[in-house]
Write a protein that holds these residues in place. Structure first.
Motif, mmCIF file in Angstrom:
data_model
loop_
_atom_site.group_PDB
_atom_site.id
_atom_site.type_symbol
_atom_site.label_atom_id
_atom_site.label_comp_id
_atom_site.label_asym_id
_atom_site.label_seq_id
_atom_site.Cartn_x
_atom_site.Cartn_y
_atom_site.Cartn_z
ATOM 1 N N ARG A 121 0.851 -1.189 0.000
ATOM 2 C CA ARG A 121 0.000 0.000 0.000
ATOM 3 C C ARG A 121 0.885 1.238 0.000
ATOM 4 O O ARG A 121 1.892 1.280 0.688
ATOM 5 C CB ARG A 121 -0.924 0.004 1.215
ATOM 6 C CG ARG A 121 -1.941 -1.128 1.206
ATOM 7 C CD ARG A 121 -2.858 -1.061 2.427
ATOM 8 N NE ARG A 121 -3.816 -2.134 2.401
ATOM 9 C CZ ARG A 121 -4.989 -2.094 1.772
ATOM 10 N NH1 ARG A 121 -5.327 -1.000 1.112
ATOM 11 N NH2 ARG A 121 -5.809 -3.121 1.795
ATOM 12 N N THR A 161 1.079 5.572 0.210
ATOM 13 C CA THR A 161 0.484 6.872 0.509
ATOM 14 C C THR A 161 1.475 7.949 0.130
ATOM 15 O O THR A 161 2.623 7.939 0.575
ATOM 16 C CB THR A 161 0.139 7.012 2.000
ATOM 17 O OG1 THR A 161 -0.783 5.983 2.375
ATOM 18 C CG2 THR A 161 -0.498 8.371 2.283
ATOM 19 N N THR A 189 2.149 12.010 0.205
ATOM 20 C CA THR A 189 1.716 13.265 0.807
ATOM 21 C C THR A 189 2.386 14.442 0.114
ATOM 22 O O THR A 189 3.506 14.336 -0.380
ATOM 23 C CB THR A 189 2.032 13.324 2.307
ATOM 24 O OG1 THR A 189 3.461 13.271 2.497
ATOM 25 C CG2 THR A 189 1.379 12.172 3.052
ATOM 26 N N THR A 234 -2.501 14.276 2.405
ATOM 27 C CA THR A 234 -2.540 13.143 1.483
ATOM 28 C C THR A 234 -2.875 13.603 0.069
ATOM 29 O O THR A 234 -3.874 14.277 -0.161
ATOM 30 C CB THR A 234 -3.573 12.102 1.938
ATOM 31 O OG1 THR A 234 -3.216 11.628 3.242
ATOM 32 C CG2 THR A 234 -3.621 10.925 0.982
ATOM 33 N N SER A 255 -2.240 11.215 -2.728
ATOM 34 C CA SER A 255 -2.501 10.051 -3.566
ATOM 35 C C SER A 255 -2.376 8.787 -2.721
ATOM 36 O O SER A 255 -1.565 8.728 -1.799
ATOM 37 C CB SER A 255 -1.506 10.006 -4.729
ATOM 38 O OG SER A 255 -1.655 8.831 -5.503
ATOM 39 N N ARG A 256 -3.192 7.809 -3.063
ATOM 40 C CA ARG A 256 -3.085 6.487 -2.451
ATOM 41 C C ARG A 256 -3.161 5.434 -3.546
ATOM 42 O O ARG A 256 -3.731 5.665 -4.613
ATOM 43 C CB ARG A 256 -4.207 6.250 -1.437
ATOM 44 C CG ARG A 256 -4.163 7.140 -0.201
ATOM 45 C CD ARG A 256 -5.263 6.743 0.774
ATOM 46 N NE ARG A 256 -5.370 7.628 1.909
ATOM 47 C CZ ARG A 256 -4.644 7.528 3.014
ATOM 48 N NH1 ARG A 256 -3.747 6.547 3.124
ATOM 49 N NH2 ARG A 256 -4.798 8.379 4.008
ATOM 50 N N THR A 312 -2.025 0.908 -4.501
ATOM 51 C CA THR A 312 -1.429 -0.369 -4.126
ATOM 52 C C THR A 312 -0.581 -0.894 -5.268
ATOM 53 O O THR A 312 -0.655 -0.400 -6.408
ATOM 54 C CB THR A 312 -2.507 -1.417 -3.792
ATOM 55 O OG1 THR A 312 -3.179 -1.792 -5.012
ATOM 56 C CG2 THR A 312 -3.525 -0.870 -2.787
ATOM 57 N N ALA A 321 6.551 9.806 0.131
ATOM 58 C CA ALA A 321 5.787 8.605 -0.186
ATOM 59 C C ALA A 321 6.203 7.483 0.746
ATOM 60 O O ALA A 321 7.408 7.234 0.932
ATOM 61 C CB ALA A 321 6.007 8.186 -1.635
ATOM 62 N N HIS A 322 5.214 6.827 1.319
ATOM 63 C CA HIS A 322 5.482 5.638 2.131
ATOM 64 C C HIS A 322 4.886 4.434 1.416
ATOM 65 O O HIS A 322 3.698 4.430 1.076
ATOM 66 C CB HIS A 322 4.868 5.755 3.523
ATOM 67 C CG HIS A 322 5.094 4.526 4.358
ATOM 68 N ND1 HIS A 322 6.321 4.230 4.903
ATOM 69 C CD2 HIS A 322 4.270 3.492 4.686
ATOM 70 C CE1 HIS A 322 6.232 3.085 5.564
ATOM 71 N NE2 HIS A 322 5.010 2.615 5.442
ATOM 72 N N GLU A 332 4.456 0.413 1.977
ATOM 73 C CA GLU A 332 4.575 -0.628 2.998
ATOM 74 C C GLU A 332 5.589 -1.687 2.566
ATOM 75 O O GLU A 332 5.578 -2.167 1.443
ATOM 76 C CB GLU A 332 3.222 -1.295 3.232
ATOM 77 C CG GLU A 332 2.210 -0.428 3.951
ATOM 78 C CD GLU A 332 0.883 -1.127 4.150
ATOM 79 O OE1 GLU A 332 0.029 -0.559 4.847
ATOM 80 O OE2 GLU A 332 0.706 -2.244 3.605
ATOM 81 N N THR A 365 10.153 4.792 3.085
ATOM 82 C CA THR A 365 9.721 6.137 2.727
ATOM 83 C C THR A 365 10.776 6.829 1.879
ATOM 84 O O THR A 365 11.978 6.611 2.058
ATOM 85 C CB THR A 365 9.456 6.958 4.005
ATOM 86 O OG1 THR A 365 8.447 6.299 4.781
ATOM 87 C CG2 THR A 365 8.982 8.362 3.680
#
Length: 273
Positions: free
Chosen positions: A186, A188, A190, A195, A197-198, A200, A251-252, A254, A258
């Motif tokens: 996932r 995210t 910023t 935020t 954009s999100r 996967t 951006a992170h 998972e 980052t």
């Protein structure tokens, strides 16, 4: 099949794009100079750009994949991704401000970057081939840019414009592929703390690995395969966000960590002069 395009049309389109990059003034779409929907000719323009860049001493370091989002493909009326060339001078160290005016119309998207430890010469590579050849993955920000005014592009325009390449930032902690599920990650993104954009891994052509396999196969068929040491930006995990002077992005992803980018403001640069 379309009729062959005169070399002069390819040269003219490349010259228009090069002038836009040199002057910082976006140009009209180049599709009017080339056969309609002729992606092969657009890649000829891109190859001319790459050849000239190498002749000028710029060092190729890999490839980027674009148009990995089904929504963007539908928007441009295509059913496949595209690719462009990455050069060492496009890499921005994390934390180093991007100078105001360095890009024309920048937008930021978060991606998975793969760094290869082995060549991928096969025309039909398997997932096992790709996993074995990949040394590690990194979180990445691709800062896309268009030399074409207002991002008024078709597939022909963006391919000719080196797949709208701008700059890229890589995270600093390598992650082996056996420690992360790239399809399930996932993301995210910023912008200035909010935020933007999100997404996967599945939003990138089903998986970043699928995108990388497409690129490896395509380049091998063209006789220019991916090589050990190459960086592969596998495509956006979510919508891109417009960037302006003074903006800060993070951006992170998972499992990967980052990565961030900072756009300098002209005022700050002038004060530090």
């Amino acid at each position: 099949m379309s009729a062959p395009t005169p070399d002069g049309a390819v040269t003219e389109a490349a010259a228009v794009l090069a002038e836009a990059a040199r002057t910082g003034v976006p140009c009209p779409p180049v599709r009017s100079l080339l056969p309609e929907a002729d992606v092969e000719t657009a890649y000829a323009v891109q190859r001319l750009y790459v050849d000239r860049a190498v002749a000028e001493g710029r060092r190729p370091v890999g490839r980027k994949i674009g148009l990995t989002s089904p929504a963007v493909q539908r928007q441009l009326g295509v059913d496949r991704p595209d690719f462009g060339a990455l050069f060492a001078d496009m890499a921005v160290p994390e934390g180093e401000p991007i100078a105001a005016g360095r890009l024309l119309q920048p937008k930021v998207e978060a991606e998975v970057a793969l760094v290869l430890g082995e060549d991928l010469p096969h025309r039909e590579p398997t997932v096992a081939d790709l996993l074995r050849a990949t040394a590690f993955a990194l979180p990445a920000l691709e800062i896309v840019d268009s030399r074409i005014a207002g991002w008024d592009i078709t597939i022909v325009d963006t391919v000719a414009d080196n797949a709208s390449c701008g700059l890229f930032v890589l995270g600093g902690t390598p992650v082996p592929l056996d420690r992360v599920d790239l399809r399930g990650v996932r993301m995210t993104l910023t912008k200035n703390g909010g935020t933007a954009s999100r997404g996967t891994g599945a939003d990138c052509l089903g998986s970043p690995l699928t995108a990388a396999l497409w690129l490896a196969s395509t380049l091998a068929r063209l006789g220019d395969p991916l090589r050990a040491g190459d960086i592969v930006l596998t495509g956006a995990l979510g919508p891109m966000a417009a960037a302006a002077e003074g903006d800060e992005f993070s951006a992170h992803i998972e499992g990967l960590g980052t990565v961030g980018a900072v756009f300098a403001s002209a005022t700050a640069e002038g004060a530090g002069a």
